[in-house]
Design a protein around this motif. Structure first.
Motif, PDB file in Angstrom:
ATOM      1  N   ARG A 247     -10.269   6.259  31.854  1.00 27.33           N
ATOM      2  CA  ARG A 247      -9.249   7.301  31.979  1.00 27.33           C
ATOM      3  C   ARG A 247      -9.832   8.475  32.758  1.00 27.33           C
ATOM      4  O   ARG A 247     -11.037   8.705  32.726  1.00 27.33           O
ATOM      5  N   ASP A 248      -8.946   9.201  33.448  1.00 31.11           N
ATOM      6  CA  ASP A 248      -9.381  10.429  34.108  1.00 31.11           C
ATOM      7  C   ASP A 248      -9.412  11.533  33.053  1.00 31.11           C
ATOM      8  O   ASP A 248      -8.379  12.029  32.624  1.00 31.11           O
ATOM      9  N   PHE A 249     -10.614  11.911  32.605  1.00 31.63           N
ATOM     10  CA  PHE A 249     -10.731  12.861  31.495  1.00 31.63           C
ATOM     11  C   PHE A 249     -10.303  14.276  31.865  1.00 31.63           C
ATOM     12  O   PHE A 249     -10.084  15.100  31.002  1.00 31.63           O
ATOM     13  N   GLY A 250     -10.250  14.563  33.140  1.00 36.65           N
ATOM     14  CA  GLY A 250      -9.892  15.930  33.530  1.00 36.65           C
ATOM     15  C   GLY A 250      -8.397  16.198  33.499  1.00 36.65           C
ATOM     16  O   GLY A 250      -7.963  17.343  33.524  1.00 36.65           O
ATOM     17  N   ARG A 251      -7.601  15.132  33.452  1.00 37.86           N
ATOM     18  CA  ARG A 251      -6.158  15.302  33.598  1.00 37.86           C
ATOM     19  C   ARG A 251      -5.392  14.852  32.369  1.00 37.86           C
ATOM     20  O   ARG A 251      -5.860  14.011  31.618  1.00 37.86           O
ATOM     21  N   ALA A 252      -4.205  15.402  32.219  1.00 36.74           N
ATOM     22  CA  ALA A 252      -3.319  14.938  31.150  1.00 36.74           C
ATOM     23  C   ALA A 252      -2.107  14.310  31.826  1.00 36.74           C
ATOM     24  O   ALA A 252      -1.056  14.939  31.960  1.00 36.74           O
ATOM     25  N   SER A 253      -2.276  13.052  32.271  1.00 39.53           N
ATOM     26  CA  SER A 253      -1.214  12.408  33.062  1.00 39.53           C
ATOM     27  C   SER A 253       0.089  12.299  32.282  1.00 39.53           C
ATOM     28  O   SER A 253       1.176  12.451  32.835  1.00 39.53           O
ATOM     29  N   TYR A 254      -0.027  12.049  30.963  1.00 44.25           N
ATOM     30  CA  TYR A 254       1.180  11.905  30.142  1.00 44.25           C
ATOM     31  C   TYR A 254       2.012  13.194  30.176  1.00 44.25           C
ATOM     32  O   TYR A 254       3.229  13.153  30.212  1.00 44.25           O
ATOM     33  N   ALA A 255       1.313  14.347  30.162  1.00 49.59           N
ATOM     34  CA  ALA A 255       2.048  15.627  30.174  1.00 49.59           C
ATOM     35  C   ALA A 255       2.654  15.882  31.549  1.00 49.59           C
ATOM     36  O   ALA A 255       3.795  16.324  31.663  1.00 49.59           O
ATOM     37  N   GLU A 256       1.890  15.571  32.598  1.00 47.53           N
ATOM     38  CA  GLU A 256       2.408  15.768  33.953  1.00 47.53           C
ATOM     39  C   GLU A 256       3.683  14.962  34.150  1.00 47.53           C
ATOM     40  O   GLU A 256       4.705  15.471  34.602  1.00 47.53           O
ATOM     41  N   LEU A 257       3.604  13.667  33.807  1.00 46.47           N
ATOM     42  CA  LEU A 257       4.723  12.777  34.107  1.00 46.47           C
ATOM     43  C   LEU A 257       5.917  13.010  33.200  1.00 46.47           C
ATOM     44  O   LEU A 257       7.059  12.991  33.656  1.00 46.47           O
ATOM     45  N   SER A 258       5.655  13.239  31.896  1.00 41.71           N
ATOM     46  CA  SER A 258       6.802  13.462  31.005  1.00 41.71           C
ATOM     47  C   SER A 258       7.475  14.787  31.333  1.00 41.71           C
ATOM     48  O   SER A 258       8.700  14.893  31.293  1.00 41.71           O
ATOM     49  N   ALA A 259       6.692  15.802  31.690  1.00 41.65           N
ATOM     50  CA  ALA A 259       7.294  17.099  32.020  1.00 41.65           C
ATOM     51  C   ALA A 259       8.125  16.981  33.294  1.00 41.65           C
ATOM     52  O   ALA A 259       9.245  17.492  33.370  1.00 41.65           O
ATOM     53  N   ARG A 260       7.579  16.268  34.287  1.00 37.89           N
ATOM     54  CA  ARG A 260       8.321  16.128  35.549  1.00 37.89           C
ATOM     55  C   ARG A 260       9.683  15.484  35.302  1.00 37.89           C
ATOM     56  O   ARG A 260      10.713  15.938  35.776  1.00 37.89           O
ATOM     57  N   LYS A 261       9.656  14.411  34.494  1.00 42.80           N
ATOM     58  CA  LYS A 261      10.891  13.675  34.205  1.00 42.80           C
ATOM     59  C   LYS A 261      11.881  14.534  33.402  1.00 42.80           C
ATOM     60  O   LYS A 261      13.079  14.553  33.686  1.00 42.80           O
ATOM     61  N   ALA A 262      11.358  15.231  32.410  1.00 38.37           N
ATOM     62  CA  ALA A 262      12.245  16.039  31.556  1.00 38.37           C
ATOM     63  C   ALA A 262      12.851  17.197  32.353  1.00 38.37           C
ATOM     64  O   ALA A 262      14.033  17.520  32.195  1.00 38.37           O
ATOM     65  N   LEU A 263      12.052  17.823  33.206  1.00 37.96           N
ATOM     66  CA  LEU A 263      12.549  18.935  34.025  1.00 37.96           C
ATOM     67  C   LEU A 263      13.622  18.440  34.991  1.00 37.96           C
ATOM     68  O   LEU A 263      14.649  19.089  35.204  1.00 37.96           O
ATOM     69  N   GLU A 264      13.367  17.258  35.544  1.00 41.57           N
ATOM     70  CA  GLU A 264      14.335  16.664  36.464  1.00 41.57           C
ATOM     71  C   GLU A 264      15.663  16.405  35.746  1.00 41.57           C
ATOM     72  O   GLU A 264      16.737  16.707  36.270  1.00 41.57           O
ATOM     73  N   MET A 265      15.547  15.885  34.530  1.00 41.84           N
ATOM     74  CA  MET A 265      16.752  15.593  33.742  1.00 41.84           C
ATOM     75  C   MET A 265      17.528  16.885  33.450  1.00 41.84           C
ATOM     76  O   MET A 265      18.756  16.895  33.440  1.00 41.84           O
ATOM     77  N   ALA A 266      16.785  17.975  33.212  1.00 38.09           N
ATOM     78  CA  ALA A 266      17.432  19.256  32.890  1.00 38.09           C
ATOM     79  C   ALA A 266      17.883  19.983  34.149  1.00 38.09           C
ATOM     80  O   ALA A 266      18.514  21.033  34.067  1.00 38.09           O
ATOM     81  N   GLY A 267      17.543  19.437  35.318  1.00 39.50           N
ATOM     82  CA  GLY A 267      17.921  20.074  36.577  1.00 39.50           C
ATOM     83  C   GLY A 267      17.145  21.349  36.851  1.00 39.50           C
ATOM     84  O   GLY A 267      17.640  22.267  37.507  1.00 39.50           O
ATOM     85  N   ILE A 268      15.915  21.416  36.342  1.00 38.11           N
ATOM     86  CA  ILE A 268      15.096  22.617  36.565  1.00 38.11           C
ATOM     87  C   ILE A 268      14.139  22.359  37.724  1.00 38.11           C
ATOM     88  O   ILE A 268      13.359  21.401  37.696  1.00 38.11           O
ATOM     89  N   LYS A 269      14.217  23.190  38.748  1.00 41.28           N
ATOM     90  CA  LYS A 269      13.376  22.995  39.930  1.00 41.28           C
ATOM     91  C   LYS A 269      12.087  23.796  39.818  1.00 41.28           C
ATOM     92  O   LYS A 269      11.019  23.351  40.207  1.00 41.28           O
ATOM     93  N   ASN A 270      12.195  25.019  39.324  1.00 43.37           N
ATOM     94  CA  ASN A 270      11.014  25.868  39.228  1.00 43.37           C
ATOM     95  C   ASN A 270      10.806  26.290  37.782  1.00 43.37           C
ATOM     96  O   ASN A 270      11.478  27.191  37.272  1.00 43.37           O
ATOM     97  N   ILE A 271       9.859  25.635  37.146  1.00 41.01           N
ATOM     98  CA  ILE A 271       9.659  25.872  35.709  1.00 41.01           C
ATOM     99  C   ILE A 271       9.292  27.331  35.430  1.00 41.01           C
ATOM    100  O   ILE A 271       9.722  27.921  34.457  1.00 41.01           O
ATOM    101  N   ARG A 272       8.540  27.946  36.334  1.00 35.92           N
ATOM    102  CA  ARG A 272       8.083  29.315  36.063  1.00 35.92           C
ATOM    103  C   ARG A 272       9.208  30.336  36.189  1.00 35.92           C
ATOM    104  O   ARG A 272       9.123  31.419  35.640  1.00 35.92           O
ATOM    105  N   LYS A 273      10.251  29.980  36.918  1.00 34.13           N
ATOM    106  CA  LYS A 273      11.379  30.925  37.028  1.00 34.13           C
ATOM    107  C   LYS A 273      12.468  30.613  36.000  1.00 34.13           C
ATOM    108  O   LYS A 273      13.154  31.505  35.528  1.00 34.13           O
ATOM    109  N   GLU A 274      12.642  29.334  35.702  1.00 35.27           N
ATOM    110  CA  GLU A 274      13.832  28.950  34.940  1.00 35.27           C
ATOM    111  C   GLU A 274      13.594  28.740  33.450  1.00 35.27           C
ATOM    112  O   GLU A 274      14.535  28.578  32.692  1.00 35.27           O
ATOM    113  N   VAL A 275      12.321  28.694  33.045  1.00 36.24           N
ATOM    114  CA  VAL A 275      12.048  28.491  31.624  1.00 36.24           C
ATOM    115  C   VAL A 275      11.574  29.803  31.019  1.00 36.24           C
ATOM    116  O   VAL A 275      10.755  30.509  31.599  1.00 36.24           O
ATOM    117  N   ASN A 276      12.105  30.154  29.839  1.00 39.90           N
ATOM    118  CA  ASN A 276      11.796  31.451  29.242  1.00 39.90           C
ATOM    119  C   ASN A 276      10.636  31.436  28.260  1.00 39.90           C
ATOM    120  O   ASN A 276      10.008  32.451  28.041  1.00 39.90           O
TER     121      ASN A 276
END
Lengths: 383, 388
Positions: A247-276
């Protein structure tokens, strides 16, 4: 037929604590369930499907779902276990409701980790039995390896990790459900006992006991019950690389990929602007920073700096772990993340009292299943 | 109560069921998953999600067994989840896969069920002690044979059924299994052989009990638009149901499985079935013990209460009878790797409905079948209705 939204209409938890010798898990679940049903304005008879979250070895019981129906009011109802953390349970009920067959679903998670005599030995059983387990690697040792690699790759300092612990434990002071609120200094963390360098005793979230129950409902049921729901805008779960040795110990691939998918589903393009606000998994201090970067709240290597600048504080741009996270609430295997969901639900409803974030409309919750897995999930809630 | 999307089974795979497999659980999962995939017409890259079902972690001695089995089942670098209802997990797996696809979250799902009981030495029966209540029951040293003996006794008493009638189930299933390439304990036996076999816990005898096994099964599920494109004969999931009864099994009358009936009614309602005994052409009820097949036929409403034994004696449940029951050979003949055994029943219905069951094929082009599994503390029923 048009797909309807699914929302959280009730959530109840018992206050987390380091040990609970006076109550059984059944009593804790009963209390949490009563609170959740009361908030949702339902009786358990109205629930169509129940999901409970557990892992046998943590319970000391094989086939744990045997012991959940009675205290949930779920006798002779559809009930099943998901072996995953709280967000997997929410995903499961969410999908069941979205099939169109069910209207109201319940998710339950609890922890009675104080019953386990030697937790490290149980976790060791999670290692692959032929090639890895014989090494006797303790899960904290693996965390130490990961932390070393993460710090090396990103240039983040141990001091930054200590900041995580200090801030989250302080956040917990305002959360009545947290088991470990405290005011400590970063020196306290840095000078705490060495476990697997660079991992120190206070870099590890202490375990706790607790129980939490959620009620989810389809849009039409929310309307007929006349409740204000916090809607599930996006949800995703992901398993990365199952072998710890490749495994790549430096990365959290599960978080990267699940977040990307969930944000896409929610229609959020910029997490830093659209999430409170965000709640992320900080079962180890470095994991908090790794997850903050993985879900896109900070660029690679910048999370430590942003944290120091107060970007993730109560008054910052995107408050992170106002609940106190694992560091403050306590690590309760499957359950902690649902305490974090509870925090986001309260914030979005405007019921968070003296820790209320102004104009909170969208919140993100991220989870990880712990060592030795690379499985995790992300949930986006909105009002 | 109708689901928005239709979901079909488009591929199935099964390993051999055996006493002590040299393969690891991961390898067994891989074989089954690979066979299911190659029969489905899809490639691994087309699989959007993976579901794993496997019963207690105590057999393998692996904590978070689902995570351990992830790579063998193909559950890496994609959404992967493990669901669990003890012995009912096998049929619950297809229910789990169904809601993953029917929800619209995923278009395809690989469902894998695996069990490797032989890792538990000297005998996996010991692991079952940990399913009982830690305070009230475990100190008695209970095992599954005991509680089945209680249940069987009660069932025989209420309906005045004889041991001979129950032995007929063993005879039928073990014979059916002779035609199953995965079978572990297929043999031709007579009622006399069954009744003369060793008493395990009276009235349960050795030949009335399924063996402990290692094995894996897998199926591929797809949403309607994909299933119609890649498969010539998709088998549709018409109804699903599951139900869990109270933990306090000692307080129930064990002669009838209410939880199976509730699960079956849920599935039949979704499938639009009014008279199950007429509209179901083929059944695979869970048969870890001989009387259980009869018990579950009644729970599934395939006959009146107490009538299942008579139907068996008349030959109605034979492969060429009016209602073939366990044409695969069931757990008594093929073997019982817990979760994999449940999914094996689903595979059997899939092959039977497609007319691909070879020597086991029941005559008359069956159109609709039901598979059922059971588990926990005599507590959970999981039911799926498949049709073409």
């Amino acid at each position: 037929m048009k797909e309807q939204r699914v929302g959280i209409i009730g959530i109840g938890a018992v206050p987390a604590r380091s040990a609970s010798p006076d109550v059984s898990y059944r009593e804790m679940i009963f209390e949490a369930a009563q609170k959740a049903y009361y908030e949702a304005g339902i009786e358990p008879e109205q629930v169509d499907t129940f999901v409970c979250l557990s892992e046998d070895f943590n319970e000391g019981v094989s086939i744990f779902d045997e012991y959940v129906p009675d205290q949930l009011g779920a006798v002779l109802k559809p009930v099943h276990t998901i072996c995953g953390d709280g967000l997997y349970g929410i995903a499961s009920v969410f999908m069941q409701i979205r099939t169109g067959v069910f209207q109201i679903g319940v998710v339950e998670a609890h922890s009675k980790l104080s019953n386990i005599v030697i937790r490290g030995k149980v976790e060791e059983m999670g290692l692959e039995p032929l090639y890895t387990r014989w090494t006797g690697l303790h899960s904290y040792f693996i965390a130490g390896l990961e932390m070393r690699r993460f710090l090396y790759e990103t240039g983040i300092k141990e001091e930054d990790c200590a900041e995580v612990v200090r801030r989250f434990k302080e956040n917990a002071i305002f959360n009545p459900l947290a088991a470990y609120p405290s005011r400590i200094s970063t020196e306290d963390v840095l000078n705490s006992r060495k476990i697997a360098t660079p991992l120190k005793e206070l870099d590890i979230a202490p375990q706790a006991d607790g129980a939490v129950v959620l009620v989810l409902a389809r849009e039409d049921a929310v309307r007929s019950l006349k409740r204000d729901a916090v809607w599930i805008e996006g949800i995703s779960f992901f398993t990365g690389e199952p072998h710890i040795d490749s495994r790549d110990f430096g990365r959290a691939s599960y978080a990267e990929l699940s977040a990307r998918k969930a944000l896409e589903m929610a229609g959020i393009k910029n997490i830093r602007k659209e999430v409170n606000l965000a709640e992320i998994c900080d079962v180890f201090s470095y994991k908090a920073l790794q997850h903050i970067e993985a879900i896109g709240l900070a660029k690679k290597g910048e999370s430590g700096m942003l944290l120091r600048e107060g970007f993730f504080d109560f008054n910052g741009e995107i408050p992170v772990n106002l609940s106190g996270g694992y560091m403050g609430i306590g690590a309760m295997s499957e359950a902690t993340v649902l305490y974090q969901v509870l925090e986001v639900v309260k914030q979005l409803r405007g019921e968070a009292g003296n820790r209320q974030v102004k104009n909170a409309k969208v919140g993100i919750v991220q989870s990880w299943r712990g060592i030795p897995t690379s499985s995790g999930a992300t949930l986006i809630l909105g009002v | 109560m109708k689901p928005y999307r239709k979901v079909a089974v488009i591929g199935a795979g099964l390993t051999k069921f055996m006493r002590r497999a040299l393969e690891t659980g991961r390898e067994l999962s891989f074989y089954a998953a690979k066979e299911a995939l190659s029969s489905s017409g899809l490639k691994f890259k087309d699989i959007q999600s993976v579901v794993m079902a496997t019963a207690p972690d105590a057999f393998d001695g692996v904590h978070m067994k689902g995570e351990y089995l992830a790579d063998g089942a193909g559950g890496f670098k994609r959404p992967y989840m493990r669901s669990y209802v003890g012995g009912g997990s096998g049929v619950f797996a297809i229910i789990h896969g169904w809601y993953m696809v029917a929800s619209g979250m995923f278009d395809t799902c690989l469902v894998v069920a695996e069990e490797k009981m032989s890792s538990c030495q000297p005998h996996p029966q010991a692991a079952f002690n940990s399913i009982y209540d830690h305070t009230l029951e475990r100190p008695l040293g209970v095992n599954l044979l005991w509680i089945f003996a209680l249940e069987m006794q009660r069932y025989m008493h209420v309906h005045k059924i004889s041991e001979e009638e129950i032995a007929l189930v063993s005879v039928k299933n073990k014979k059916n299994a002779l035609d199953h390439p995965s079978a572990q304990v297929a043999e031709e036996v007579t009622v006399k052989d069954v009744l003369n076999s060793e008493i395990m816990a009276w009235p349960v005898r050795r030949l009335m009990v399924s063996p402990t096994s290692d094995g894996a099964a897998a199926i591929v599920l797809a949403a309607e638009h994909i299933a119609r494109r890649v498969s010539e004969k998709p088998v549709w999931i018409e109804g699903i149901g599951w139900c869990l009864d109270t933990s306090f099994w000692t307080n129930r009358d064990l002669y009838y499985p209410d939880y199976v009936e509730k699960a079956a009614r849920m599935a039949y309602e979704m499938a639009g079935i009014k008279e199950p005994s007429k509209e179901i052409h083929i059944a695979e009820p869970y048969d870890p013990f001989a009387y259980k097949e009869l018990h579950h036929m009644e729970g599934l409403l395939l006959c009146k209460r107490g009538e299942a034994a008579k139907l068996t004696a008349k030959g109605v449940t034979q492969r060429n009878g009016d209602l073939p029951v366990c044409p695969s050979g069931g757990l008594l003949g093929v073997g019982n790797p817990i979760a994999a055994a449940g999914l094996m029943k689903v595979c059997e219905i899939f092959w039977q409905l497609r007319g691909e069951a070879g020597k086991r094929q029941v005559p008359g082009n069956p159109k609709r079948g039901v598979a059922q599994a059971w588990g926990d503390l005599m507590q959970v029923g999981t039911v799926v209705v498949l049709g073409i």
